[in-house]
Structure formats: C-alpha cells, structure tokens
Design a protein around this motif. Structure first.
Motif, PDB file in Angstrom:
ATOM      1  N   UNK C  23       0.795  -1.226   0.000  1.00  0.00           N
ATOM      2  CA  UNK C  23       0.000   0.000   0.000  1.00  0.00           C
ATOM      3  C   UNK C  23       0.832   1.282   0.000  1.00  0.00           C
ATOM      4  N   UNK C  27      -0.546   5.073   3.121  1.00  0.00           N
ATOM      5  CA  UNK C  27      -1.829   4.377   3.244  1.00  0.00           C
ATOM      6  C   UNK C  27      -1.862   3.390   4.404  1.00  0.00           C
ATOM      7  N   UNK C 102       6.176   2.809  -3.967  1.00  0.00           N
ATOM      8  CA  UNK C 102       4.866   3.218  -3.451  1.00  0.00           C
ATOM      9  C   UNK C 102       4.975   4.286  -2.354  1.00  0.00           C
ATOM     10  N   UNK C 104       7.541   6.772  -2.267  1.00  0.00           N
ATOM     11  CA  UNK C 104       8.484   7.849  -2.595  1.00  0.00           C
ATOM     12  C   UNK C 104       7.874   9.232  -2.426  1.00  0.00           C
ATOM     13  N   UNK C 105       6.546   9.301  -2.403  1.00  0.00           N
ATOM     14  CA  UNK C 105       5.919  10.622  -2.374  1.00  0.00           C
ATOM     15  C   UNK C 105       5.796  11.194  -0.965  1.00  0.00           C
ATOM     16  N   UNK C 144      14.295   2.472 -14.663  1.00  0.00           N
ATOM     17  CA  UNK C 144      13.480   1.430 -15.295  1.00  0.00           C
ATOM     18  C   UNK C 144      12.956   0.445 -14.260  1.00  0.00           C
ATOM     19  N   UNK C 146      12.437   0.936 -11.051  1.00  0.00           N
ATOM     20  CA  UNK C 146      11.381   1.535 -10.219  1.00  0.00           C
ATOM     21  C   UNK C 146      10.122   1.789 -11.045  1.00  0.00           C
ATOM     22  N   UNK C 147      10.303   2.136 -12.297  1.00  0.00           N
ATOM     23  CA  UNK C 147       9.134   2.353 -13.142  1.00  0.00           C
ATOM     24  C   UNK C 147       8.316   1.090 -13.316  1.00  0.00           C
ATOM     25  N   UNK C 148       8.986  -0.026 -13.444  1.00  0.00           N
ATOM     26  CA  UNK C 148       8.209  -1.262 -13.532  1.00  0.00           C
ATOM     27  C   UNK C 148       7.471  -1.532 -12.227  1.00  0.00           C
ATOM     28  N   UNK C 150       6.098   0.792 -10.355  1.00  0.00           N
ATOM     29  CA  UNK C 150       4.887   1.602 -10.453  1.00  0.00           C
ATOM     30  C   UNK C 150       3.887   0.973 -11.415  1.00  0.00           C
ATOM     31  N   UNK C 151       4.390   0.521 -12.532  1.00  0.00           N
ATOM     32  CA  UNK C 151       3.516  -0.107 -13.524  1.00  0.00           C
ATOM     33  C   UNK C 151       2.814  -1.322 -12.930  1.00  0.00           C
ATOM     34  N   UNK C 153       2.189  -1.834  -9.878  1.00  0.00           N
ATOM     35  CA  UNK C 153       1.197  -1.385  -8.913  1.00  0.00           C
ATOM     36  C   UNK C 153      -0.093  -0.960  -9.601  1.00  0.00           C
ATOM     37  N   UNK C 154       0.051  -0.296 -10.739  1.00  0.00           N
ATOM     38  CA  UNK C 154      -1.127   0.227 -11.418  1.00  0.00           C
ATOM     39  C   UNK C 154      -1.911  -0.865 -12.139  1.00  0.00           C
ATOM     40  N   UNK C 155      -1.212  -1.776 -12.765  1.00  0.00           N
ATOM     41  CA  UNK C 155      -1.903  -2.721 -13.644  1.00  0.00           C
ATOM     42  C   UNK C 155      -1.844  -4.151 -13.148  1.00  0.00           C
ATOM     43  N   UNK C 160       1.229  -7.447 -19.180  1.00  0.00           N
ATOM     44  CA  UNK C 160       1.673  -8.337 -20.257  1.00  0.00           C
ATOM     45  C   UNK C 160       1.001  -9.689 -20.098  1.00  0.00           C
TER      46      UNK C 160
END
Lengths: 190, 190, 190, 190
Positions: C23, C27, C102, C104-105, C144, C146-148, C150-151, C153-155, C160
DNA sequence: GATGAATGAGGCTTCATTCAT
DNA sequence: AATGAATGAAGCCTCATTCAT
C-alpha cells in the motif's frame, strides 16, 4: 540473579523520591522510575499499588524539614532563611519542598499534598510560634517557602548570584522575621 | 450554534484562561476547553495552533498585574499585600499568578512561564525599586506572590479566616516591606 | 494470546513489510499494522518507536536485491530482465522495489527512501559497471526498475500476457543492455 | 471585490495542477489549494465536488505529452529521450508524468491514474508502433518514463551532471530504441 | 452564489495498569 | 514471587467536507 525484595523496594523508593522531587508527579512515569531503579515495572505496582500510592509512600517517608525546624522561635527566621537560601543557590536541598511545589497541580494527589504541607511545614511551624495569629503567620512563611521552590524550579540557581548569598540570607532572615515575629504595632500607620 | 469567528475565538480563549488558571496546563485537555467553550475541538487548533500556543496566547493576553504595580516604591508593599490578601480570602483573583503557579511544572511551557514571570512580575517589580540588590529583593517578593498562589490552590480561601483580613493585610505589608525596602543595618544582630 | 516478544516483534515487522510493500507508507496506518499482526497498537510504538522508525527498520531489513546483483557485468542485463519480468508477471516479488516506489511521495520518509535507493539499487549497480558514465547508466537502469514497480502497482500482472514472458525477458534484456553496456559509437546517427 | 467565476475556477485548477504535480495527491490539502489559488475552500467543493473529482479534472485537462508524441515511429526514441532528459536535468517539465508518478500510491484515485497512464502515455505510444508485441514494448517505455519521474522526485536534478546532458540523451535514445524498435533476432544469444 | 465557520472522523503516540508465564 | 508482554484509554492534532449566513 536473585534480588533482595527489601533492596528492590528501597531502590524503587529512592528513584521515586529523586524523580518526584526533580520533575513533579505528572512528569514522572512508571517506566522512568523502573528504569532509574533498575527494577521491573510490575514490581512497583506489586509493592506499592498504583502510582498515587507510591507517591503517598514517598511523601510519608520524607521527613518534615529534617533539622530545619529544630530551633526555638527566636532562631527560626535565620534557620529558615539559610534553608531557603541554600535551595536557591546550591544544586541540592531537601526534596520535601521540591516534591510538593512541583506536584501541587495534580488533582489526583491534591489531598496528599495538602495534608503534607500541613503536617510537614505549616503545623510544625505554627507549633513553634507564640502570640496571636499563629496560623496566619505560619501560613505566610509557608507560602514564601513554597514560592522559593517554584522560583528555583523556574530559574534554577541563577536567580541570585553566588556572591550574594550573605545578602540573601540577611534579607530572607528579615522577611521571615516579618512573617513570624510578634509585632507591637501595625506596620501600616496613617 | 453561533457562527461568529470572533465570538468563538473569545469563548475558547475565555474557557482556556479559566481552565488554565484553575487546573494548570497539564490538567487541561483540548476536549475540556472545547466543551467549556461549547466549540469544536478542531477549531481550537485552527484558531490558535497547538495547545502550547493557545497557552502562550492566554499568557500574553493576561495583563501584568493590572493596576497592582501602578504605585511608587513607598506604596508598593501595601499594594501587594492587599492584592495577595484578596487572592487568599476571596473567591476571585487575577488569574496570572494562578496560571503560572499551577503550570510551572510542565517542561513543555517552561520557557513561556519563566519569561512571563520575568516580564509580568519580577522585572516590573524590580524596576520600581531603588538601592542595592534590586533583583534579589524583587525575587523574594515574587517568590512570596507565587507561593501564595500555590497555597491558595491547596487550601482554597480557608487558609485564613475571613475576619482576619485586616491582620493579614497588615502582616503581609510588613513582609513585603521586609522584602522590598532598603535596610540600614544587617537584619541579623547577634 | 501469545506472549512472546520476539514473535510479536516479528509478526509486526512482517505485517509492516507486507503492508508497506502493498500500500505504501502513507496508506498504512498503525491500526492496520496492528490488526494484520494481531497485536496491540501500543506495542508497535513500544518495540519500534514511531511509524517512521518502523518503516526504517523494514527498509533496513529488506536485503538489497537478494541474489539479483550477484553476477558479473556481462550477465547483469539478463539477470535484471528476469527479475523485472518476474515481478511484472507473477504474483510475488521482492518487496524492496514495491515499498520504495509506493512510498516515494511521502516527505516524512523522503531521505530514507533516497538513501535506500542509493544503497540498495543504484550504487550496487554502479559498482558492477566499468567504463564511462557509470552513474548515469546505473541511474537509467534504476529508473526502469522503479518504473516497472509503479507499472506493476497500477496494472497488476495484467500489463503483459503470461505467454509473453519469454518475449518480455528478451526485450528487457536488450533494454538493460542498452542501459548498462559500453557503446562504441553514439547511438543517434543522423 | 467581485470575483469572476471562470477566473476563480481557472485559478483553482492552476493551483491544483501545480501542487498535485509537485507534491502528489496525498500531500496536497484542500486548504493548500485554496491558499495557493487565493480562493475560498468551499468554492473548490462547489465547483469541482470532492478532492478526487478535482484531481480527475486536473488529469483530464492535462494534455497527453503535448508535442512529445507528434513524431513518427523512427523519431520517437530520440524525442522521448530528450523529453526525459529535460525532466531529469531541468527544473521544469510536463506535469503529467510528475502528477502520475507522485500520486500512484493513493488507492482513492487508482483508477483515474491507471486510465490516465493508458490514455496519455501507453496507448498513444503503442499506437505509433508497428510490428509485434506493441503493448509490451510500449509498456517498457512507459515504465522507464514513469521511473524517471520517481527518480527525479527523489534526487531532484542532481542525479546527472548538467554537462552530461548530451551523453544522457544519447544513452536514453539507445534505451528507448531498445524498448521500441523491432528487433530481428532475440537479444539473448546463448 | 459566495463565504468561512463548524464538524466528525481518523491519524499517531504515550500512559498506567493488568495478566500470562 | 518475579517478570515483562499486552492492553485500553486517552491525549493532541489534521483533514475533507458540510452547513449557516
């Protein structure tokens, strides 16, 4: 390592006395006492019951101005002055007044404090007085004693310079004399 | 439910002043203030920030002995005596001293209290004195004033009988004179 | 109700690790951790201090890509590709990246996160590189990775298709090679 | 002073866009937006409904990589590389990616974010690709784009030196090429 | 329609105390 | 009898939102 029950009890009481005098009832936590006494928290409850009762025990064990009041009426002002001056200028001092003046705000122990002020300060003082208005005169002296406790708490030992101690004792002696001695004439003419 | 910002602010401030004076900083909860002011808790934080800041606001708004110190050095002892006597015998009294003496043990506001004692009591007092040891003399008087606050808190108005008020004022005047006036000779003759 | 300090500590830490990874810091409430760990809220504070410190403990205990980086520079792209592909297609995955991406903000833990990205990902990666611009190359690979996160987490795992895993690994390997390997000629011919 | 309704709406939206991009959904309070927009808090709710809906409006208004994706497939890697490099080295940048990468952890807006990633980044990207595995290739590029957003948030613009910009663009172009272009042979020979 | 005061929920933390072991 | 883990209550504070004016 086995622990001696009486020794643990004493360590707890010592820690509690020290901490209550230094920080006041509210600021002292059971954990703090336990840590300072190097004892288990639950033991405090086992030996003394609740926090309030431990405080009562501390109050009960603290003498009533040990030695301070063991003078006759004439020597009393000087004696009190020296006692108060010591508390204002040195780092140490009888913890009775410190404990009381730092804990007076807690309603949970209000009665304990009140009774202690009576039995340890006001009444012994009054008992040494002769003449009229003994309660009133002892009351004012008590107020001054406790007020210096508060002052000490707020300003540490810096409220008076160290070299002023003689002047301080002299002044305080005069003030306690004004509190305690019998006056022939009212001090407010006209 | 009123919706008047200034009015609510004032109600909160009034409640806080009353409660801080009566119970001391530690014993007063935000909920208690809110209930007493008939306002929502969140509003206290919105209007005044943290509890500490509300307390600071209360301290700042409380005058510095309103009217008490507006006399010359000669009349000061009598004036202080009357002030203190009133607080010891009547139900009301300036909340400044009450607030301070009941809250002095809380470390969170220690500096606020100390500064307030200085700016509201000790320094104004000292400013009215002439001669040597002004800080010391004002300090003792301050201790007495705060000590009567503690006494009042502990014993209510019962520490002296009502009919003793004249004697009380007379005695206190002598004591404040001993605190504040210049002495010609050391007060402790052999 | 068990009374095993280490066990409770571990349950709390496990719950925290799971929840922070799933989370993100913001959260996750202390209550939620307590419920998930079947422990009392106050125990979390007692054992770990503030929420921030618990998070720091979780971060500290999470290894730095366990096993992922234990290869030489040549095998690194393939290894990272498999790691990332696993995280994108399977239900499980190393919680390090999830926790970081999740959380970093949250400014409260910004420094913790930053240090952890450095010590757990970027610097170990850079240490395995030779040639010029190692920081830059490791940085892009880190982005890359860390971006995966986030991805994912979103999807979830649906970004794939499952049967695409081989193609995914192949493609990711090429991408990590482009990140990490030394190039002979500038990659942007006219 | 009368306020123009449309103007106020716009100021609120501007402030929200700026703040959401800079701080992320969770860290932005309604009061902060109102203060930044110099508008009344209740107006935000009146104009946009709940916070979530304001965020949706911000997302909807933010273009989809304004100008970035307006190239053919061949020029795409270079274009994306320059965009990402700018975000990593300069203080400014399109807020779309910032908003998304800083707010992805909030479950309340999870769907909004997901849909926006699809409609603003992934699908436009995919639409420009030819050959097999378009979704997968676009997905990896999307991960890299969002990962650089996170990296930027964590390290500011210091992750690469300013003079490295050319090297950065070159490297990123190669990486995006590895993401997006059709490969003839698998990149992992035995 | 615009304003901002008021609200209720919920967050983190700490305390004295009790209860298994 | 001694230990310390566990507990429930309470404290302060902040937020998005609603409701009078």
């Amino acid at each position: 390592m086995r622990r001696d029950r009486e020794d643990t009890r004493r360590r707890i009481l010592d820690a509690a006395r020290r901490l209550f005098a230094e920080l006041g009832y509210e600021q002292v936590t059971m954990r703090l006492i336990a840590a300072e006494a190097d004892a288990n928290i639950a033991l405090i409850n086992r030996y003394f019951g609740a926090k309030r009762e431990l405080f009562a025990e501390v109050l009960a064990q603290q003498g009533r101005f040990p030695g301070v009041l063991d003078v006759d009426e004439e020597g009393l002002p000087r004696r009190l002055a020296e006692y108060v001056a010591d508390r204002l200028t040195s780092g140490t001092g009888s913890p009775v007044v410190a404990t009381i003046s730092r804990s007076a705000a807690s309603p949970e122990i209000h009665e304990l404090i009140r009774d202690r002020v009576l039995s340890a300060i006001l009444e012994p003082l009054e008992a040494r007085l002769t003449g009229p208005d003994t309660r009133l005169r002892a009351g004012i002296a008590t107020a001054l004693i406790m007020g210096t406790g508060t002052l000490r708490q707020l300003f540490g030992t810096d409220v008076v310079r160290a070299q002023d101690r003689d002047a301080l004792v002299a002044r305080l002696t005069a003030v306690f004399e004004a509190c305690l001695t019998v006056v022939d004439r009212p001090s407010s003419p006209t």
